[in-house]
Design a protein around this motif. Sequence first.
Motif, PDB file in Angstrom:
ATOM      1  N   GLU A 153     -13.626  43.857   1.598  1.00  0.00           N
ATOM      2  CA  GLU A 153     -13.539  44.856   2.661  1.00  0.00           C
ATOM      3  C   GLU A 153     -12.824  44.237   3.858  1.00  0.00           C
ATOM      4  OE1 GLU A 153     -17.344  46.489   3.630  1.00  0.00           O
ATOM      5  OE2 GLU A 153     -17.866  46.796   1.533  1.00  0.00           O
ATOM      6  N   GLY A 154     -12.229  45.080   4.660  1.00  0.00           N
ATOM      7  CA  GLY A 154     -11.589  44.597   5.878  1.00  0.00           C
ATOM      8  C   GLY A 154     -10.165  44.124   5.682  1.00  0.00           C
ATOM      9  N   SER A 155      -9.577  44.377   4.523  1.00  0.00           N
ATOM     10  CA  SER A 155      -8.213  43.925   4.270  1.00  0.00           C
ATOM     11  C   SER A 155      -7.179  44.732   5.030  1.00  0.00           C
ATOM     12  CB  SER A 155      -7.902  44.009   2.770  1.00  0.00           C
ATOM     13  OG  SER A 155      -7.821  45.371   2.375  1.00  0.00           O
ATOM     14  N   GLY A 156      -7.556  45.930   5.478  1.00  0.00           N
ATOM     15  CA  GLY A 156      -6.603  46.801   6.165  1.00  0.00           C
ATOM     16  C   GLY A 156      -5.803  47.668   5.207  1.00  0.00           C
ATOM     17  N   LEU A 157      -6.014  47.511   3.908  1.00  0.00           N
ATOM     18  CA  LEU A 157      -5.300  48.310   2.917  1.00  0.00           C
ATOM     19  C   LEU A 157      -5.845  49.733   2.936  1.00  0.00           C
ATOM     20  CD1 LEU A 157      -3.110  47.902   0.734  1.00  0.00           C
ATOM     21  CD2 LEU A 157      -4.957  47.602  -0.907  1.00  0.00           C
ATOM     22  N   ARG A 158      -4.948  50.703   3.028  1.00  0.00           N
ATOM     23  CA  ARG A 158      -5.334  52.119   3.043  1.00  0.00           C
ATOM     24  C   ARG A 158      -4.978  52.738   1.694  1.00  0.00           C
ATOM     25  NH1 ARG A 158      -1.661  52.331   7.020  1.00  0.00           N
ATOM     26  NH2 ARG A 158      -0.862  54.277   6.184  1.00  0.00           N
ATOM     27  N   SER A 182       3.884  47.113   3.434  1.00  0.00           N
ATOM     28  CA  SER A 182       3.082  48.269   3.823  1.00  0.00           C
ATOM     29  C   SER A 182       1.621  48.017   3.480  1.00  0.00           C
ATOM     30  CB  SER A 182       3.582  49.513   3.079  1.00  0.00           C
ATOM     31  OG  SER A 182       2.690  50.592   3.276  1.00  0.00           O
ATOM     32  N   SER A 183       0.728  48.607   4.262  1.00  0.00           N
ATOM     33  CA  SER A 183      -0.703  48.510   3.963  1.00  0.00           C
ATOM     34  C   SER A 183      -1.208  49.822   3.355  1.00  0.00           C
ATOM     35  CB  SER A 183      -1.489  48.165   5.220  1.00  0.00           C
ATOM     36  OG  SER A 183      -1.312  49.183   6.189  1.00  0.00           O
ATOM     37  N   HIS A 184      -0.293  50.672   2.912  1.00  0.00           N
ATOM     38  CA  HIS A 184      -0.647  51.992   2.382  1.00  0.00           C
ATOM     39  C   HIS A 184      -0.333  52.041   0.893  1.00  0.00           C
ATOM     40  CE1 HIS A 184       0.045  56.466   1.893  1.00  0.00           C
ATOM     41  NE2 HIS A 184      -1.214  56.362   2.268  1.00  0.00           N
TER      42      HIS A 184
END
Length: 185
Positions: A153-158, A182-184
């Motif tokens: 958790e908390g990786s910032g990946l959406r 990209s984090s998406h």
Amino acid sequence: DLYALNAGKLVMPGSVMKILTTAAAAERLGWDHRFETRAVTTAPIASGILRGDLVIIGGGDPGISERGDDPGAMRALARQVLEAGVTRIEGGIVGDDDLFDDKGFGDGWTLDNMPYGYAAPVSALTYNEGSVDLVVQAGKAMGDPVVVQVRPEGSGLRIDNKLVTVSATGTGALTLTRLPGSSHV
């Protein structure tokens, strides 16, 4: 140099290259070398309160992970900070990965290599080999949404999750798309 053959040729790393890289690193650094990740501050500590930033300085340790044989590297680092007398941080926790250049990827890596875990960028401060795990779980009934969890958790990946559960005899497809940087998903 210990050995060079076609040194200018760009190739994907394979098992033999990993063995040669390990041998070269051991020759250069020694078999007993340990990568060091340090927690430092110049801020005052009073009554257990760090009145400023805690800086985590990466030393290139590839083993900071909760996946391997020796989990708990982050808990061990937190324990060291606690043993140093810090019980609360009023500033931020700042990561310093300046030991290596910011290039991240090796020469010759192409965009089609990027989806794979072995292509995670190299950094002096990396957690879980620079990648995340996606845990995919079907819903209870056909048509229910599929649950996708990102670990850690908390990786910032959406995650833009459009998956639904199919029947036990049905077939489904899972397609992941993420642009480099990209984090998406």
